[in-house]
Design a protein around this motif. Structure first.
Motif, PDB file in Angstrom:
ATOM      1  N   GLN A  98     -50.167   3.510  67.224  1.00 18.22           N
ATOM      2  CA  GLN A  98     -49.655   2.251  67.748  1.00 18.22           C
ATOM      3  C   GLN A  98     -48.141   2.268  67.878  1.00 18.22           C
ATOM      4  O   GLN A  98     -47.575   1.696  68.807  1.00 18.22           O
TER       5      GLN A  98
ATOM      6  N   SER B  46     -52.834  -1.141  73.247  1.00 22.82           N
ATOM      7  CA  SER B  46     -52.687  -1.642  71.877  1.00 22.82           C
ATOM      8  C   SER B  46     -53.974  -2.326  71.430  1.00 22.82           C
ATOM      9  O   SER B  46     -54.398  -2.196  70.273  1.00 22.82           O
TER      10      SER B  46
ATOM     11  N   ASN C  80     -51.498  -6.965  66.986  1.00 20.26           N
ATOM     12  CA  ASN C  80     -52.498  -5.888  66.936  1.00 20.26           C
ATOM     13  C   ASN C  80     -52.271  -5.012  65.717  1.00 20.26           C
ATOM     14  O   ASN C  80     -53.226  -4.550  65.083  1.00 20.26           O
ATOM     15  N   LYS C  81     -51.016  -4.777  65.403  1.00 22.66           N
ATOM     16  CA  LYS C  81     -50.673  -3.984  64.213  1.00 22.66           C
ATOM     17  C   LYS C  81     -51.127  -4.711  62.945  1.00 22.66           C
ATOM     18  O   LYS C  81     -51.798  -4.125  62.089  1.00 22.66           O
TER      19      LYS C  81
ATOM     20  N   ARG D  67     -44.276   2.383  71.578  1.00 25.40           N
ATOM     21  CA  ARG D  67     -43.099   1.513  71.501  1.00 25.40           C
ATOM     22  C   ARG D  67     -41.828   2.343  71.462  1.00 25.40           C
ATOM     23  O   ARG D  67     -40.837   2.022  72.117  1.00 25.40           O
TER      24      ARG D  67
ATOM     25  N   TYR E 238     -48.155  -6.281  70.404  1.00 28.26           N
ATOM     26  CA  TYR E 238     -48.045  -5.112  69.524  1.00 28.26           C
ATOM     27  C   TYR E 238     -48.061  -5.541  68.062  1.00 28.26           C
ATOM     28  O   TYR E 238     -48.778  -4.965  67.235  1.00 28.26           O
TER      29      TYR E 238
END
Length: 1509
Positions: A1247, A662, A1201-1202, A1251, A1198
């Motif tokens: 990304q 990520s 980072n997104k 998940r 996550y």
């Protein structure tokens, strides 16, 4: 043959040739001259061999008189002659004695090894050997005893909790190992015993130098025959290796490829008779495969949890074989018998003993559930208790030591189990009279040890060892000399690697091609995507006019070429993270430098990328009408190819330099944006703001773009496509061409002047640019290789419990306060299973009364393997499981035990199952899977959930809706108490190393199935695998109590002790190829079972023998004193088998009769047994959505980072296009800013995919087969949960880009743009789910995302207005969602804006003599959209081509009136994505398609069309 093989090395230039577990034993003494004299290749004599030789574990010296005879015995046919292609490819070595031939079923490792050692002695080849000594060994770790789970808001609280992220000195320094002492001499075997968490793994890692995350108090506390630890780790790393518990292999390689690679990189320089390196490596791999019974899997993929391959036990043997081929004289094995059946485990340890006796190899083995036969093989034993050494000495003395201490060894308990049990307060038993004298705590045990005679003997042995092996003394020099002789001549003298760097790179390159061949789908998709884009781009810009009107089109084509190469290169990041765990392991074995693998995989990619690039560029170049001159084309191809390789190196550097994927994708996303914006095309150099202008000078693709542009237009004059004014008879300087660089009065434009005026480019830079591009490529290649070499080591930490904040038990938080006095492992790992429920609690535990009997008859299972052939994994298996019984399934490793469980539990999705399965004589109902529990061998759980949450979710989803929520939760609490999980009930599952340990995960797996309250049957696959003897006993005893209270249980067990085995009453025994060898009662003291085998030709079973080991040895025909028998056929012909079928018929008759009676008496409806799921769909959707929300909330990496990618990208764009002015270029900049914002779309999509795969893996492997909830609920929940995060990301992006580019505008415009930003990211999340829902992995879905996104980007009207598109592609302009997104925002933000042309945008020309500019332009201005800036001037008229931004937008068919329509259409795409995700998931991953189904699907629409006609 390689050069270093041409001469036979002398004594000082010879390598040790050891067998199996690190022994590189060469081929038996080959008599080449003798074979030359034997034209028929027949042996001249075959000596008789005695049975004692086959089974004796002792080394027997061979007299010189027997040498000639042994040479003939082990001779090899004509290895130096021209061999057939088969021999070259498969290293077929034919020998005269089957016992020495690895291709023979009668191959005998011990006899073979003796022959090899004799051969080595004759050639005076010294063998590498070393022991090790550790004195006052203290090992420390850092970090808290309990970790707190982080969530999305944790980042805001970090400033108030500095102690959690700042290391304040040594306050968290914890001692893991306390003052260990001991010596293991060359040729000795040490068994390390202790419960999970006692420090066994830490000790083995320390001995092997695996200290990442650990700290050694003094490196002088360990030495290896006088060699210091620093020297050993730097110069001889491959000579002391650690075999970890978890298997890490390339799943798409076959077993043969995996092991032949291992053999190749560790084959020494000096080989018998200078045999070719390739032959020697292949032969050694074949020998090891034969020794570990892997020959039949040679051409089968290794596989992993998600790639189908060999069985778990076979994969473990591959790990053993791989390390065996490393030839290390010191080897540490961490629970390497896990997943092996008892017979195979015993064979493995005997092989280690052979290596130790014959080649003086030193072994340290941590083993759980060691049988007496296994324990007796070891020379020395060490017992650990919570990080403290409580015994070290000879294995034969250990039992007496603890007996003298005052502990009782129960009858039939193995010595290994007894030694481990003394460290368990709930298991150990004090002898009468010693109750108050024996030590109780780890400290008391340690003190007793330090005061014992055994410790004094240990110290004396250490002193003698140190006197014999002085630091860097003769033994160390000899070790170095032998190691140098093993290395190829051109290897660095101090390198731990046996082969040179070029040879390492060569082997890694070959393996990279093998990986590609094994995973052909991913390789083909990656190349196909890029090739498919070439005709799309080429046709979009098909044959532009060769006038000035086509110049911008040529620039767009070249820009897209460069951009696509950059986008494709991002996908390399995914590949690197797949390789990293295996590379780390093999680098620790000194197979190769990590950078050699990095360079090898890159070199393997080069030809494939060249072919791909050539096809791509040829198609694009000629379709787009670029300059058709050979020199220009090949320069175009060269620059593009070098640029692609450079960008590959850039993104590989990012992947290699980061720790998490990520993190890598977020960095790549922002970098991607910067690289593309600052090529010089999106923003010309003169328009760049000074704060970011420097990027263009360090941007590789900027140099590529300039080179490609100048290559295309240099030296050409382009006819003017549009003149200003467009009068037909204009002469002189009264007109000018409407492109930059035009000269008034000229009817053409120079390509060099145009590119200079537009982009400040010059053809004179072309070779300079190519040089810069190559320099960038070399630089980033170097950084990639450096990062690969030095960023591979992962932290080696203890398994720490992770709790939700505020939910850590008091005992744990108190331990945190007094951390300095506690051992890190004792804080985190106590044996939970050893405290399982007693009889009183099990009485209180409510189990539904069960009457149904599950039966199966003649079950067979076939799959299709490589080449379209069919392979039978199970054959005619019959049996039953009744309520109140505990049935065990056993068999050799790879016999099909897990496969049979999968078939019986209805968990198979491939292959053909034949036979019958019944529940009390009735066919299985749709609810069968929900009414059974299946404890899988792999402990798969969602890493972010807590133990209690996992149990509650299982209860809520799988217990019927007639049970209230309160009752379900109360039942979960019973399960927690029953399994003694109170201490860690609020602990997070986590990942291995940071979360629950192996034992706790296994208990949770059992608890999850019990929480479902299975009405019919409980299946368990290896519930004791990886656990120590006490934990295994407790779990089986717990299952015994469940069975006694009415539960039907069927489980598989690999290595049961005699006591454990006696807990079962019925056995299903499988032989090779899934053929049954026995089904029936075990009987008291296993007599029924033993008598069956003795009666049918098996050897007698001794009274002290373990019946489980006896029967596995018998069906494996491993005793050479008894003739081999086909036990499967014996079972088929036996009366016991006939009785099984009769009993099944009887069960069916009785149960069907009972069912009819019950049916007549009870007429009420039972919907529970008819519905597929326990709960309604809406209920499923709610609870699954809550769990996914929870997962996202507890995954801050996550989420941030997104958000970081979106926010930083938007800020970067905002300040790159800061306050765009009102010139035509300013308007173009606004469009490009919107265009580039969508360029991060692919990274956002990448990304999301991992998940989703995490959730899907859990669902498809465990929850869907259990019928916990519908696939529709799973899919919808995962999509819906992303939407709130996408909403918030849209708000952040809006705030970051809008005001910096557009400033403060009307509220209406601000709100519309905000809505557009939000819907863009909602569309991205649904688009991602549409792709990954059906794809096997992100690596496959990624290229598909790139091509679909690229097409949307191409046809959105920014780069090519719809009026300029070929007619064929107009439909793509209409269906591209980005058409409406870019169009809606552009129309909203630019509507009504007046245009003020920049100086270079103004057309300048002279009016005819005697006229003003207004007079001259009067007629032209009636039809032209622009305005005249100086109407009264008589010279140099200035004309701006546009007045208002709406004219500019109209060229791309963008209108203010369509802003709300466009917004609505994007939501249509969102809905379509969700619908497509559901349909694709059903078609690819739910529906089981047969050939007839496919034909029917095709036939139905055709029949309908015929009917319509």
């Amino acid at each position: 043959m390689d050069g270093e093989s041409r001469k036979h090395a002398g004594a000082n230039e010879s390598a040790s040739i050891q067998d199996l577990s690190g022994i590189n034993t060469e081929i038996a003494n080959i008599s080449y001259e003798e074979q030359r004299g034997s034209p028929n290749n027949e042996p001249t004599a075959t000596p008789e061999t005695s049975d004692e030789d086959d089974s004796s574990p002792q080394y027997q010296s061979i007299s010189p008189n027997s040498v000639a005879q042994l040479q003939r015995l082990a001779s090899i046919d004509s290895l130096h002659r021209q061999t057939s292609r088969e021999s070259l490819d498969h290293s077929v070595v034919r020998v005269s004695d089957p016992a020495l031939d690895p291709a023979s079923p009668r191959f005998n490792v011990y006899k073979w090894a003796k022959m090899m050692l004799t051969s080595m002695d004759e050639d005076q080849i010294p063998r590498q050997q070393s022991g090790f000594c550790f004195k006052n060994l203290n090992v420390y770790g850092s970090g808290p005893s309990v970790n707190i789970q982080k969530d999305v808001l944790s980042v805001f609280m970090a400033p108030f909790r500095p102690h959690e992220w700042i290391n304040f000195g040594n306050q968290n320094r914890r001692r893991i190992l306390h003052g260990f002492n001991g010596v293991v001499k060359a040729g000795e075997m040490l068994v390390v015993l202790g419960r999970p968490g006692s420090g066994c793994s830490t000790f083995l890692k320390t001995i092997c130098g695996e200290l990442n995350g650990l700290e050694l108090e003094s490196k002088d506390s360990i030495h290896y025959n006088g060699i210091s630890m620093d020297t050993m780790m730097s110069q001889f790393k491959g000579d002391v290796v650690y075999n970890q518990e978890v298997e890490k292999h390339f799943p798409h390689l076959t077993v043969g490829q995996t092991l032949r690679f291992a053999a190749a990189v560790r084959t020494p320089r000096a080989r018998y008779k200078n045999l070719p390196r390739k032959y020697m490596a292949n032969y050694m791999a074949d020998v090891v495969m034969a020794a570990l019974d892997l020959t039949h899997t040679k051409d089968t993929k290794v596989g992993n949890e998600f790639v189908r391959g060999i069985s778990g036990g076979e994969r473990k043997r591959v790990s053993i074989a791989e390390m065996a081929l490393s030839q290390a004289p010191i080897a540490a094995w961490d629970n390497s018998s896990r997943g092996l059946d008892s017979a195979t485990a015993l064979k493995f340890v005997r092989a280690l003993k052979t290596a130790s006796e014959l080649a003086r190899m030193t072994q340290a083995v941590a083993i759980y559930q060691a049988s007496q036969a296994i324990y007796d093989i070891f020379d020395k034993a060490m017992v650990l208790y919570e990080g403290r050494q409580i015994f070290f000495g000879y294995a034969k003395d250990a039992k007496q030591y603890f007996t003298d201490m005052g502990w009782e060894c129960p009858p039939r308990q193995t010595t290994g189990d007894f030694l481990t049990s003394v460290t368990n307060p709930d298991e150990r038993i004090a002898r009468p009279g010693y109750e108050h004298r024996v030590p109780r705590t780890p400290q008391e045990f340690e003190q007793y040890w330090l005061e014992s005679n055994a410790f004094k003997a240990c110290q004396d042995e250490i002193e003698r060892y140190e006197r014999e092996f002085t630091p860097e003394g003769p033994a160390a020099k000899e070790f170095h000399d032998i190691h140098r002789a093993q290395q190829v001549r051109h290897a660095l003298p101090r390198s731990p690697y046996l082969i040179s760097i070029p040879m390492q790179i060569g082997d890694c390159t070959v393996r990279a091609y093998q990986r590609m061949a094994g995973d052909m789908a991913s390789t083909v998709v990656h190349s196909a995507v890029q090739i498919m884009m070439s005709p799309i781009i080429g046709s979009m810009f098909y044959n532009p006019p060769s006038t000035s009107a086509g110049l911008l089109t040529k620039g767009s084509v070249i820009f897209f070429t460069v951009m696509l190469n950059t986008l494709i290169s991002v996908l390399d990041i995914m590949k690197l993270y797949d390789l990293r765990p295996v590379v780390e392991k093999q680098a620790s074995y000194a197979f190769y430098h990590p950078f050699a693998e990095g360079l090898g995989s890159l070199l393997a990619d080069i030809p494939i990328r060249f072919v791909t690039a050539a096809i791509f560029n040829i198609i694009l170049y000629f379709m787009a009408g670029l300059r058709r001159e050979a020199s220009r084309f090949f320069l175009f191809l060269l620059i593009n190819y070098v640029g692609m390789l450079t960008m590959t190196a850039v993104f590989r550097t990012i992947g290699a330099a980061t720790k998490r994927i990520s993190q890598a994708l977020a960095i790549a996303g922002v970098m991607l944006l910067g690289l593309i914006i600052y090529t010089g095309f999106v923003i010309p150099k003169k328009y760049m703001h000074p704060w970011f202008k420097w990027i263009i000078y360090i941007n590789p693709i900027a140099y590529a773009f300039e080179g490609l542009m100048t290559n295309e237009v240099h030296g050409r004059n382009y006819t003017c496509g549009a003149a200003i004014p467009a009068y037909p008879n204009a002469t002189g300087s009264t007109f000018v061409c409407s492109v930059p660089g035009a000269v008034p009065g000229e009817s053409f434009v120079s390509g060099d002047e145009w590119v200079k005026a537009s982009y400040e480019y010059s053809y004179s830079h072309i070779w300079r640019n190519l040089g810069f591009l190559v320099a960038f490529g070399i630089f980033f290649m170097a950084t990639y290789l450096l990062a690969t070499e030095y960023n591979t080591a992962t932290s080696s930490t203890a398994d720490l419990l992770v709790f939700r904040r505020g939910h850590a038990p008091r005992s744990v938080t108190e331990a945190e306060k007094h951390a300095h006095a506690k051992d890190i492992e004792s804080n985190r790992r106590t044996s939970i299973a050893s405290q399982l429920a007693d009889d009183k609690e099990i009485e209180e535990f409510s189990i539904s009364p069960q009457k149904e009997i599950f039966t199966w008859r003649n079950i067979s299972f076939d799959i299709t393997v490589k080449g379209g052939k069919h392979r039978r994994l199970l054959e005619n298996v019959s049996g039953w499981v009744a309520p109140g019984t505990l049935t065990v399934m056993m068999g050799v490793s790879g016999a099909g035990k897990t496969t049979l469980l999968d078939v019986l539990a209805q968990r198979t999705r491939i292959g053909v199952v034949t036979g019958e399965m019944f529940v009390s004589g009735r066919p299985l109902e749709p609810s069968f899977q929900r009414e059974t529990g299946y404890v899988q061998q792999l402990d798969l759980h969602l890493e972010t959930t807590t133990v209690r949450e996992a149990l509650r979710f299982s209860a809520m989803m799988r217990q019927p809706k007639t049970v209230s929520k309160k009752e379900k939760y109360a039942y979960v609490e019973e399960i927690i108490k029953l399994l003694r999980m109170q201490r860690f009930s609020e602990a997070v599952v986590g990942i291995p190393g940071e979360g629950l340990n192996v034992e706790q995960r296994k208990l949770l797996t059992i608890g999850v199935e019990l929480a479902a309250k299975p009405d019919l049957l409980l299946f368990l696959d290896e519930p004791t695998s990886g656990l120590d003897s006490q934990s295994s006993w407790s779990i089986v005893a717990f299952l015994r109590r469940l069975a006694d209270h009415g539960q039907a249980v069927l489980c598989t067990v690999h290595q049961p002790s005699a006591i454990l085995f006696q807990q079962f009453e019925r056995l299903l025994l499988l032989g090779n190829n899934g053929r049954p060898c026995y089904f029936g009662n075990i009987g008291p003291n296993s007599r029924t079972l033993i008598e069956y085998f003795e009666r049918n030709g098996g050897r007698p079973c001794g009274p002290a023998e373990n019946p489980a080991e006896y029967m596995l040895e018998t069906i494996g025909n491993e005793n050479s004193m008894v003739a081999p028998q086909d036990w499967a056929q014996i079972w088929i012909d036996s009366p016991e088998n006939a009785h099984v079928h009769q009993e099944i018929e009887r069960i069916h008759r009785e149960k069907l009769g009972e069912f009819r009676n019950e049916k007549t008496e009870k007429t009420e409806h039972h919907p529970k047994h008819e519905s597929e799921f326990a709960m309604p769909f809406t209920y499923q959707l709610w609870h699954v959505s809550m769990r996914v929300f929870q997962q996202y909330w507890r995954t801050p990496d996550y989420v941030w980072n997104k958000f970081g990618l979106g926010t930083f990208s938007a800020l970067f764009l905002g300040f790159s296009f800061y306050q765009a002015d009102t010139s035509i270029q300013g308007l173009q900049d606004v469009l490009y800013a919107l265009f580039m914002l969508t360029a991060t779309f692919t990274i956002t999509v990448q990304q999301i995919m991992p998940r989703f795969v995490t959730q899907r893996s859990l669902y498809e492997v465990r929850e869907r087969p259990s019928k916990a909830y519908s696939w529709k609920a799973f899919l919808m929940a995962n999509i819906f949960v992303e939407i709130p995060y996408s909403f918030f990301l849209g708000v952040l992006v809006y705030g970051s880009i809008y005001y910096s580019v557009f400033g403060i505008t009307s509220s209406e415009r601000q709100v519309i743009v905000l809505l557009y930003c939000i819907v863009l990211y909602i569309y991205a999340c649904t688009f991602s789910h549409m792709l990954i829902s059906w794809a096997p992995d992100p690596e496959t879905a990624g290229p598909v995302a790139v091509i679909l996104f690229s097409m949307s980007l191409l046809f959105n009207g920014v780069m090519q207005p719809p009026s300029s598109l070929p007619r064929f592609w107009i439909f793509m302009y209409r269906v591209s969602p980005l058409t409406y997104w870019v169009g809606g925002i552009a129309a909203t933000t630019l509507h009504g804006r007046a245009i003020e042309c920049a100086s270079h945008e103004i057309a300048k020309f002279n009016p005819p003599t005697g006229q003003t500019c207004a007079q001259y332009m009067a007629e032209y201005l009636k039809v032209a959209p622009g305005r005249l800036l100086n109407p009264t001037a008589t010279t140099v008229c200035e004309y701006c081509p546009m007045k208002i931004a709406d004219q500019f937008l109209a060229n791309s068919e963008l209108y203010w009136s369509q802003r709300w329509r466009d917004f609505g259409l994007i939501w249509v795409y969102v809905v379509f994505n969700i619908f497509a995700a559901v349909v694709l998931y059903y078609i690819v991953r739910v529906k089981r398609w047969s050939k007839d189904d496919v034909l029917d699907t095709i036939r139905k629409p055709l029949d309908y069309l015929k009917w319509r006609r």
